[in-house]
Structure formats: C-alpha cells, structure tokens
Write an enzyme that holds these catalytic residues in place. Sequence first.
Site, PDB file in Angstrom:
ATOM      1  N   PRO A  26       0.831  -1.209   0.000  1.00  0.00           N
ATOM      2  CA  PRO A  26       0.000   0.000   0.000  1.00  0.00           C
ATOM      3  C   PRO A  26       0.861   1.252   0.000  1.00  0.00           C
ATOM      4  CG  PRO A  26       0.021  -1.028   2.174  1.00  0.00           C
ATOM      5  CD  PRO A  26       0.725  -1.967   1.238  1.00  0.00           C
ATOM      6  N   THR A  28       0.403   5.502  -0.225  1.00  0.00           N
ATOM      7  CA  THR A  28      -0.358   6.743  -0.320  1.00  0.00           C
ATOM      8  C   THR A  28       0.136   7.547  -1.507  1.00  0.00           C
ATOM      9  OG1 THR A  28      -0.825   6.813   2.010  1.00  0.00           O
ATOM     10  CG2 THR A  28      -0.787   8.929   0.880  1.00  0.00           C
ATOM     11  N   GLN A 108      -6.741  -0.713   1.098  1.00  0.00           N
ATOM     12  CA  GLN A 108      -6.257  -0.629   2.476  1.00  0.00           C
ATOM     13  C   GLN A 108      -7.143   0.362   3.228  1.00  0.00           C
ATOM     14  OE1 GLN A 108      -2.631   1.464   3.729  1.00  0.00           O
ATOM     15  NE2 GLN A 108      -2.062  -0.334   4.914  1.00  0.00           N
ATOM     16  N   HIS A 188      -5.221  -1.193   7.883  1.00  0.00           N
ATOM     17  CA  HIS A 188      -3.953  -0.536   8.235  1.00  0.00           C
ATOM     18  C   HIS A 188      -3.848  -0.490   9.760  1.00  0.00           C
ATOM     19  CE1 HIS A 188      -0.422   1.753   8.241  1.00  0.00           C
ATOM     20  NE2 HIS A 188      -0.669   2.616   7.281  1.00  0.00           N
ATOM     21  N   GLY A 189      -3.208  -1.507  10.298  1.00  0.00           N
ATOM     22  CA  GLY A 189      -3.047  -1.579  11.758  1.00  0.00           C
ATOM     23  C   GLY A 189      -1.622  -1.246  12.169  1.00  0.00           C
ATOM     24  N   ALA A 190      -0.917  -0.443  11.340  1.00  0.00           N
ATOM     25  CA  ALA A 190       0.518  -0.228  11.550  1.00  0.00           C
ATOM     26  C   ALA A 190       0.874   1.252  11.679  1.00  0.00           C
ATOM     27  CB  ALA A 190       1.283  -0.846  10.375  1.00  0.00           C
ATOM     28  N   TYR A 193      -0.927   4.763  13.239  1.00  0.00           N
ATOM     29  CA  TYR A 193      -2.262   5.297  12.914  1.00  0.00           C
ATOM     30  C   TYR A 193      -3.298   4.716  13.889  1.00  0.00           C
ATOM     31  CZ  TYR A 193       0.022   7.157   8.769  1.00  0.00           C
ATOM     32  OH  TYR A 193       0.860   7.843   7.935  1.00  0.00           O
TER      33      TYR A 193
HETATM   34  C1  FMN Z   1       5.209   6.813  -1.141  1.00  0.00           C
HETATM   35  C2  FMN Z   1       4.893   5.791  -0.084  1.00  0.00           C
HETATM   36  C3  FMN Z   1       3.648   5.805   0.526  1.00  0.00           C
HETATM   37  C4  FMN Z   1       3.316   4.836   1.490  1.00  0.00           C
HETATM   38  N1  FMN Z   1       2.046   4.810   2.005  1.00  0.00           N
HETATM   39  C5  FMN Z   1       1.664   3.777   2.791  1.00  0.00           C
HETATM   40  C6  FMN Z   1       0.288   3.601   3.151  1.00  0.00           C
HETATM   41  O1  FMN Z   1      -0.620   4.338   2.731  1.00  0.00           O
HETATM   42  N2  FMN Z   1      -0.010   2.547   3.964  1.00  0.00           N
HETATM   43  C7  FMN Z   1       0.940   1.685   4.422  1.00  0.00           C
HETATM   44  O2  FMN Z   1       0.605   0.762   5.165  1.00  0.00           O
HETATM   45  N3  FMN Z   1       2.242   1.820   4.089  1.00  0.00           N
HETATM   46  C8  FMN Z   1       2.618   2.815   3.256  1.00  0.00           C
HETATM   47  N4  FMN Z   1       3.927   2.895   2.828  1.00  0.00           N
HETATM   48  C9  FMN Z   1       4.882   1.831   3.219  1.00  0.00           C
HETATM   49  C10 FMN Z   1       4.929   0.725   2.140  1.00  0.00           C
HETATM   50  O3  FMN Z   1       3.718  -0.005   2.087  1.00  0.00           O
HETATM   51  C11 FMN Z   1       6.061  -0.273   2.390  1.00  0.00           C
HETATM   52  O4  FMN Z   1       5.809  -0.972   3.584  1.00  0.00           O
HETATM   53  C12 FMN Z   1       7.422   0.399   2.483  1.00  0.00           C
HETATM   54  O5  FMN Z   1       7.605   1.287   1.384  1.00  0.00           O
HETATM   55  C13 FMN Z   1       8.576  -0.623   2.461  1.00  0.00           C
HETATM   56  O6  FMN Z   1       8.546  -1.362   1.275  1.00  0.00           O
HETATM   57  P1  FMN Z   1       9.602  -1.069   0.075  1.00  0.00           P
HETATM   58  O7  FMN Z   1      10.962  -1.101   0.695  1.00  0.00           O
HETATM   59  O8  FMN Z   1       9.336  -2.187  -0.901  1.00  0.00           O
HETATM   60  O9  FMN Z   1       9.258   0.274  -0.495  1.00  0.00           O
HETATM   61  C14 FMN Z   1       4.279   3.867   1.887  1.00  0.00           C
HETATM   62  C15 FMN Z   1       5.541   3.887   1.273  1.00  0.00           C
HETATM   63  C16 FMN Z   1       5.851   4.805   0.291  1.00  0.00           C
HETATM   64  C17 FMN Z   1       7.191   4.739  -0.388  1.00  0.00           C
END
Ligand code: FMN
Length: 382
Positions: A26, A28, A108, A188-190, A193
């Site tokens: 997920p 944002t 999510q 989204h329990g992480a 939030y």
């Molecule tokens: C631009 C961006 C927005 C993110 N938004 C969310 C989100 O809305 N919800 C969430 O649970 N994690 C969010 N994350 C975390 C990602 O889901 C992921 O756990 C994190 O980027 C690590 O994975 P990666 O190393 O493959 O990028 C976001 C990460 C990025 C880069």
Amino acid sequence: MGQVEILYTPFAAGALHLPNRFVMAPMTRNFSPGGLPSDGVAGYYRRRAEAEVGLIITEGVGVDHPAAVGRETMGGGASPVLHGDEALARWRSIVDGVHAAGGLIIPQLWHQGVIRVPGTGYHPDAPSARPSGIWGPTDKAMVSPDYLEQVRAPTAPLTDSEIGDLIAAFARSAANAKAVGFDGVALHGAHGYLIDSFLWRYTNVRDDRWGGGIAERARFAVELVRAIRAATAPDFPVIFRFSQWKLQDYDARNAETPAELEAMLAPLVDAGVDIFDASTRIFTAPAFDGSDMGLAGWARKLTGKPTIAVGGVGLSKDLQSSFAQPTVMTDNLALVADRMARGEFDLIAVGRALLMDAQWVRKMRDGGAVNPFRLEAYATLD
Ligand SMILES: Cc1cc2nc3c(=O)[nH]c(=O)nc-3n(C[C@H](O)[C@H](O)[C@H](O)COP(=O)(O)O)c2cc1C
C-alpha cells in the site's frame, strides 16, 4: 530462474487465489482530490495488474468517518475515500480495470487517528480520534518540527460511543469494498495510525476495556475485524497489517517478546484475519534477539496464518533513507526466495520498486532493464 521460481508459483488462502507471490504494498499517492480517485489512478493500478503483480493492495483509503484522513506527515491531503456514490463509482471502474487485466485488488482501509493533523482533511472540524488524547512521545519522532507542533497538543480521549462509531465506520467501508467488487480488505493496523495507536502502550493508556496489557489493547482491532466479518461474508478475505515501528518512534515495539506478539495476534486470528502483513523497513531484519527470523516469520510461526513480508525488496536502502536521498535498484530476489522456501512467509510485498517500474515483477522474471530509482517518482502516477 532457478531459485527464484518459487516467487512465481501460485498461492491460495481461503477465497484468495493468487497467480504468484508478489503483492503491491500500500502506498499513499494523494491523487484523489475531495476523496475521489482521479482518472490517472485507474491506469496506475491497471498497468501493474497487466504486468503480473499477483495482488494489489491500494494506497490507504479513508474509512467512512469524518476524522479518517487529514493532512499528515507524509504530505497527504488528497487521499481517496470509500463511501459516497461518486467515490464508489470510481472505485468500481478501477476494480473492473484491474480484473479485466487479470489482477486482484484489495483496498487498504485507513484511519489516521492520532497522526491526523487536527483541523485538516475533508471534515476539518471533526474532533481527533485518539485513544487517550495523546500523540505519544515526541523525543524520537521522525517527523518535521512543524508537523510535531501541530499534533502535540492533547485532545479529548475517545468515548466508548465514539469507539463504537469508529468500528461501525470500518464495517461500512468494508461492506462498500465488497459491493464495488474488491477482492477483500486490508486493515492498516501499523505505523502509529488509529488501530496501531490502540495497540501501542504509549498512545493507549486507557484503564477501561480498551486498554491494559497487549491483549486488551488489541481489543479495538479484534472488534473491528469481527464487525467487518459480520458486514461482509465469512469468506471475504481480510488482511491485517501491523508493525513494530511508528511515525512517533522508529525503534518502537508493540511486542517486546514473541509471547507478546502471540498475545496480540492470536485474538485477531479468532476474529477472522486471513493473512498478516508484517510491515518492516527491511524484510531480513531479525524481529527478536536470538534468531534471524523476521517479523513475518514470527507471525506465521505463532499464528499458523499465511504472512506477507515487506521492506527493501529490489532496493538497496530502506524507506526512511530513500525519502531523503536516492537509493539504487538492486536484485535481492534470491534472498527473498530463500526465506520463503524456508517457510518464513508466503507472500512478498513490493513498494518503491513497483512505484519506479510498473513492469518490475515481469522484468525480474523475463529480464529487461528495470527503471532506475528516481525521487521524483513519488510525485507521479507513472
Ligand atoms: C510513497 C509511499 C507511501 C506509502 N504509504 C503507505 C500507506 O498508505 N499505507 C501503508 O501501510 N504503508 C505505506 N507505505 C509503506 C509501504 O507499504 C512499504 O511498507 C514500504 O515502502 C517498504 O517497502 P519497500 O521497501 O518495498 O518500499 C508507503 C511507502 C511509500 C514509499
């Protein structure tokens, strides 16, 4: 392909049948002014489905509650919602596009809780939703001083009936997700939030039934999952994302020991969670002393449920560092495959690598140059 072949094998959990082990994490994106996903959002998800991403978990989508999404530290402000005729019509066409491309997509469900900047969002006057009215400790926060200034003042703790309203809001949004054709829901329990702010001892100091030890602090999440089950169907897939780290403190822990992790997750299994998504910055990071197993591995071992691991796949730096400075793409799939083959986790989520290159999953199998990492990609819907 050899060793990494396992990542391209099918996987089933209940009603969810996935063609391979790759999940889009997920992320944002802020391309939904007024809560309505803009036209580019449909193409953004469809392109990833066409390029064989097994399961797409959408960006955080605000639940049907006035304080769900506001401006928060990630520069938010145009997050989508999942209620109202217009938003639901747009989601329906996004889901149809992904399905037509042979993909699966799950929203999510998100409530920012303590992280929302009071006075912002689609309903600026809505009171903050904080279990104990507090943002948490401020000395370790990895957020800007400006942002901290806006969230640090205490607000009124949630009342029992307000907590009931929040649970009902999640259930309504989950029912909407099912109605527009999504393949399940992800909670989204992480990251500090709303749901996580009940789980964490530093944001939940309540002494009623919603607070206490870790099992009591999990009650809000448990009631949510139960309500979502009741509002959808017994076999409607429910994924639960949790983390140790929070925006308030990257070294935070909900569970200090495997026993505490079990106390937190076991009641969620009973309530109906199908898959746990253990959010870590680096998927190889050991979760507890004395073992090299990651958080997803522990969740799988303790609950018997399938798990998703995440963090640093395809990249040489973790998330926190890559917001500040560029990283480079790298191929670490052999390491992912090795841990999956050992039974640590069933699925692997990929965030930033899939932002940089919609074709990433396919290229990693078939060859072809993967797009380089670009900080600017965070601001586009390519
Ligand atoms: C631009 C961006 C927005 C993110 N938004 C969310 C989100 O809305 N919800 C969430 O649970 N994690 C969010 N994350 C975390 C990602 O889901 C992921 O756990 C994190 O980027 C690590 O994975 P990666 O190393 O493959 O990028 C976001 C990460 C990025 C880069």
